[in-house]
Motif scaffolding. Structure first.
Motif, mmCIF file in Angstrom:
data_model
loop_
_atom_site.group_PDB
_atom_site.id
_atom_site.type_symbol
_atom_site.label_atom_id
_atom_site.label_comp_id
_atom_site.label_asym_id
_atom_site.label_seq_id
_atom_site.Cartn_x
_atom_site.Cartn_y
_atom_site.Cartn_z
ATOM 1 N N LYS A 121 -18.475 -57.773 -1.268
ATOM 2 C CA LYS A 121 -18.889 -57.782 0.135
ATOM 3 C C LYS A 121 -20.399 -57.682 0.282
ATOM 4 O O LYS A 121 -21.011 -58.411 1.056
ATOM 5 N N GLY A 122 -21.023 -56.771 -0.450
ATOM 6 C CA GLY A 122 -22.460 -56.587 -0.337
ATOM 7 C C GLY A 122 -22.836 -55.618 0.769
ATOM 8 O O GLY A 122 -21.981 -54.968 1.375
ATOM 9 N N SER A 123 -24.119 -55.538 1.044
ATOM 10 C CA SER A 123 -24.641 -54.580 2.019
ATOM 11 C C SER A 123 -25.140 -55.278 3.281
ATOM 12 O O SER A 123 -25.296 -56.506 3.313
ATOM 13 N N PHE A 124 -25.366 -54.484 4.318
ATOM 14 C CA PHE A 124 -25.903 -54.970 5.595
ATOM 15 C C PHE A 124 -25.109 -56.167 6.134
ATOM 16 O O PHE A 124 -25.674 -57.130 6.658
ATOM 17 N N THR A 125 -23.795 -56.089 5.994
ATOM 18 C CA THR A 125 -22.961 -57.222 6.403
ATOM 19 C C THR A 125 -23.023 -57.479 7.906
ATOM 20 O O THR A 125 -22.881 -58.620 8.345
ATOM 21 N N PHE A 126 -23.237 -56.423 8.683
ATOM 22 C CA PHE A 126 -23.328 -56.608 10.135
ATOM 23 C C PHE A 126 -24.503 -57.513 10.492
ATOM 24 O O PHE A 126 -24.463 -58.253 11.476
ATOM 25 N N LEU A 127 -25.557 -57.471 9.665
ATOM 26 C CA LEU A 127 -26.732 -58.310 9.897
ATOM 27 C C LEU A 127 -26.554 -59.686 9.256
ATOM 28 O O LEU A 127 -26.771 -60.716 9.901
ATOM 29 N N LYS A 128 -26.139 -59.703 7.986
ATOM 30 C CA LYS A 128 -26.036 -60.966 7.252
ATOM 31 C C LYS A 128 -24.947 -61.875 7.812
ATOM 32 O O LYS A 128 -25.160 -63.077 8.009
ATOM 33 N N SER A 129 -23.755 -61.304 8.037
ATOM 34 C CA SER A 129 -22.640 -62.107 8.540
ATOM 35 C C SER A 129 -22.626 -62.178 10.063
ATOM 36 O O SER A 129 -21.768 -62.848 10.640
ATOM 37 N N GLY A 130 -23.563 -61.479 10.681
ATOM 38 C CA GLY A 130 -23.674 -61.512 12.132
ATOM 39 C C GLY A 130 -24.818 -62.401 12.562
ATOM 40 O O GLY A 130 -24.685 -63.617 12.684
#
Length: 253
Positions: free
Chosen positions: A165-174
């Motif tokens: 999944k990785g980190s900062f997904t709310f930013l990257k996938s958002g």
């Protein structure tokens, strides 16, 4: 059956390996976005496993894949096992959640969803390049060793967890994913250099048939998916994306 989308070959290799393991039909999603293509409609056998294999684009689902699944008709679907395998250079972000939500919107259930790390191929922004050769070879070897595990889990319908999944997904996938889909999928910056010898490989490799040769040179239409197949498969390294890809590496599986 196995539905797949691939630009530089990573997902095509995974899809073909999985399809061969299950003796399944292999279906290229891009074919249904070519001019004159009909709607994707298939009949699902009662005991058939239905797979979706595609690359992660900017920590999310490629718009072509999203559109394909949205249009897809699975006649005879009655809860058959559905799985997804996502190829990524490093992290997938919320791709799995996007995939599960997309299927749920069609009242389909996803039974298995995995990621598999493959060599990087995105080179159209500053700071992005293909992996060094030793990293590329290591990723490919690790993928060959890993892939039998999800294949076995799918075959046996047994639990297995493997997703990066990785980190900062709310930013990257958002925000970043939305900006990528809105602004980065654009064929206008493509250009051809004097190295072009009119071989036509770019047109043959484009998964949606978005490239035509005019006076022996490639011309891009308005159906680009930003898969970069044209850049990476060009044997003369004659295709660039503005100045962003100059002096960067090329990769195909």
């Amino acid at each position: 059956m196995v539905f797949y989308f691939s630009g530089t070959g990573n997902s095509r290799w995974v899809a073909r390996t999985v399809a061969d393991s299950f003796n399944n039909k292999l279906v290229a999603m891009g074919d249904y976005f070519r001019a004159g293509a009909g709607e994707p409609s298939f009949s699902a056998k009662p005991d058939e496993k239905i797979g979706f294999v595609f690359p992660v684009h900017s920590w999310g689902i490629p718009p072509l894949v999203r559109n394909f699944i949205g249009k897809l008709l699975l006649n005879g679907y009655n809860g058959q096992l559905i799985y997804g395998i996502f190829t990524c250079g490093d992290e997938c972000g919320n791709t799995r959640k996007m995939f599960l939500d997309l299927l749920a919107g069609k009242e389909w259930r996803c039974h298995h969803a995995y990621s598999i790390t493959m060599p990087n191929s995105y080179i159209c922004l500053p700071g992005f390049d293909v992996d060094p050769k030793e990293v590329e070879l290591s990723k490919r070897e690790s993928a060959k060793e890993f892939l039998p595990r999800p294949i076995r889990a799918i075959a046996e319908d047994s639990p297995m967890e493997s997703y990066t999944k990785g980190s900062f997904t709310f930013l990257k996938s958002g925000l970043i994913y939305k900006m990528f889909c809105k602004y980065a999928i654009d064929a206008r910056p493509y250009r051809v250099t004097d190295n072009c010898d009119s071989c036509g490989v770019c047109a043959k490799r484009c998964p949606t048939g978005n490239i035509a040769l005019v006076d022996g040179k490639p011309v891009w239409g308005d159906n680009c998916t930003q898969c970069l197949a044209c850049i990476h498969y060009c044997p003369s390294r004659a295709i660039e994306y503005g100045k962003a890809t100059v002096n960067k590496g090329r990769y195909t599986y």
